[in-house]
Design a protein around this motif. Structure first.
Motif, PDB file in Angstrom:
ATOM      1  N   PRO A  17      34.826  36.072   4.093  1.00  0.00           N
ATOM      2  CA  PRO A  17      35.258  35.809   2.708  1.00  0.00           C
ATOM      3  C   PRO A  17      36.435  34.853   2.596  1.00  0.00           C
ATOM      4  O   PRO A  17      36.577  34.162   1.585  1.00  0.00           O
ATOM      5  CB  PRO A  17      35.635  37.212   2.200  1.00  0.00           C
ATOM      6  CG  PRO A  17      34.795  38.137   3.011  1.00  0.00           C
ATOM      7  CD  PRO A  17      34.701  37.508   4.374  1.00  0.00           C
ATOM      8  N   ASP A  18      37.307  34.798   3.618  1.00  0.00           N
ATOM      9  CA  ASP A  18      38.458  33.894   3.546  1.00  0.00           C
ATOM     10  C   ASP A  18      38.126  32.480   3.998  1.00  0.00           C
ATOM     11  O   ASP A  18      39.021  31.628   4.074  1.00  0.00           O
ATOM     12  CB  ASP A  18      39.615  34.450   4.377  1.00  0.00           C
ATOM     13  CG  ASP A  18      39.265  34.554   5.858  1.00  0.00           C
ATOM     14  OD1 ASP A  18      38.105  34.308   6.202  1.00  0.00           O
ATOM     15  OD2 ASP A  18      40.169  34.882   6.643  1.00  0.00           O
ATOM     16  N   LEU A 220      30.727  37.307   4.995  1.00  0.00           N
ATOM     17  CA  LEU A 220      30.436  37.169   3.574  1.00  0.00           C
ATOM     18  C   LEU A 220      28.981  37.513   3.320  1.00  0.00           C
ATOM     19  O   LEU A 220      28.082  36.964   3.959  1.00  0.00           O
ATOM     20  CB  LEU A 220      30.730  35.737   3.119  1.00  0.00           C
ATOM     21  CG  LEU A 220      30.490  35.410   1.643  1.00  0.00           C
ATOM     22  CD1 LEU A 220      31.457  36.194   0.759  1.00  0.00           C
ATOM     23  CD2 LEU A 220      30.656  33.915   1.404  1.00  0.00           C
TER      24      LEU A 220
END
Length: 238
Positions: A17-18, A220
Motif C-alpha cells: 500500500p505504501d 495491496l
C-alpha cells in the motif's frame, strides 16, 4: 527442515500500500500427494515420495502405475523424493500444499537452468570479440590456448572453452517468500529462480542459518470486480 515441489510460471511485480514494489517469481504449488515413505530400516534414509500434477492412468507406464495403485492415489505426471523432519510425519495419501511455507519466511529454490546447447566462449563466458573488419581474420574464435613456462605442452584443466552449456542444477539460496496462498495454490518469491517458464522447482528450508527475518509488507489487494461494476453502471446511465 521441509520441502515442496512447484512449477515456475513466470515473473511479475506486486506492490504494498505504501508503494513498495517487489519483483517476484510466481510458483504454482499444487497438492503434493504422498505416494510412499522411505524408512531407515528398509532404505537407509528417511524421505517422502510425492506425486505432482494429475495424469491419466492409461498414459502411465506399468511400473509407475503400480506405485500409485499401491498407494491408492490417482496417477501423477511427476514423482519426487522430499526430505525433512517437518514433513516426514505425513502418511501415504496425505498432501502437502503452499501453507507449508508462510509469508516472510526464507527458503532455497532448486531448479535446472536453461539449456543453451553447444555454445562458444563469446556467448558462454562473455569473452571479447576480435576486430570486425573483414581483413582481421579473427572475430569470434576461442583465442590462444598456449601457456608460457613449463605447462606449455598441454591445455591447463579449467580452461574456458566452447562446449555444452546447461541445463544444470542450480540452487538460489536465501530467497524471501513475499506471499503464500494455499487457497489459490501459489507462492510468490522475491527475485528470479533458475529455469524456463513451466519448469519444475523445489522449495526447501535454507541450509544457512538465518540471523534475522526479512521484513515483508502486506501486499495491496486490488478488487477486480470494482472496474466491472463501474463499467456496468456507466452503461446503465447511457
Amino acid at each position: 527442515m521441509k520441502s515442496i515441489i512447484g512449477r515456475k510460471m513466470g515473473m511479475t511485480q506486486v506492490f504494498a500500500p505504501d508503494g513498495t514494489m517487489y519483483p517476484v517469481t510466481v510458483i504454482e504449488v499444487l497438492p503434493n500427494v504422498v505416494v510412499a515413505k522411505r524408512t531407515l530400516e528398509k532404505n537407509g534414509y528417511e524421505a517422502l515420495q510425492v506425486g505432482y500434477e494429475d495424469k491419466e492412468t492409461r498414459r502411465l507406464k506399468k511400473p509407475i502405475k503400480g506405485i500409485y495403485e499401491k498407494a491408492g492415489v490417482a496417477g501423477k505426471e511427476h514423482i519426487y523424493e522430499l526430505k525433512g523432519d517437518e514433513i516426514y510425519g505425513k502418511n501415504v495419501g496425505e498432501t502437502l500444499d503452499a501453507s507449508l511455507f508462510a509469508t516472510g519466511e526464507v527458503c532455497d529454490v532448486i531448479g535446472h537452468n536453461k539449456g543453451h546447447g553447444y555454445s562458444g566462449t563469446i556467448k558462454k563466458y562473455h569473452h571479447h570479440i576480435g576486430p570486425k573488419g573483414h581483413g582481421s581474420g579473427y572475430h569470434r574464435q576461442i583465442g590462444s590456448l598456449a601457456n608460457n613456462g613449463r605447462d606449455n605442452n598441454r591445455v591447463i584443466p579449467g580452461k574456458k572453452m566452447s562446449g555444452h552449456w546447461g541445463p544444470e542444477q542450480v540452487t538460489v539460496q536465501n530467497v524471501t517468500i513475499i506471499e503464500s496462498n494455499a487457497e489459490k495454490g501459489y507462492i510468490l518469491v522475491k527475485g528470479g529462480v533458475p529455469g524456463p517458464k513451466k519448469a519444475i522447482v523445489m522449495l526447501r528450508s535454507p541450509i544457512k542459518v538465518q540471523f534475522r527475518k526479512p521484513e515483508v509488507k502486506p501486499l495491496l489487494v486490488v478488487n477486480q470486480e470494482a472496474p466491472k461494476a463501474e463499467a456496468a453502471e456507466e452503461k446503465k446511465g447511457e
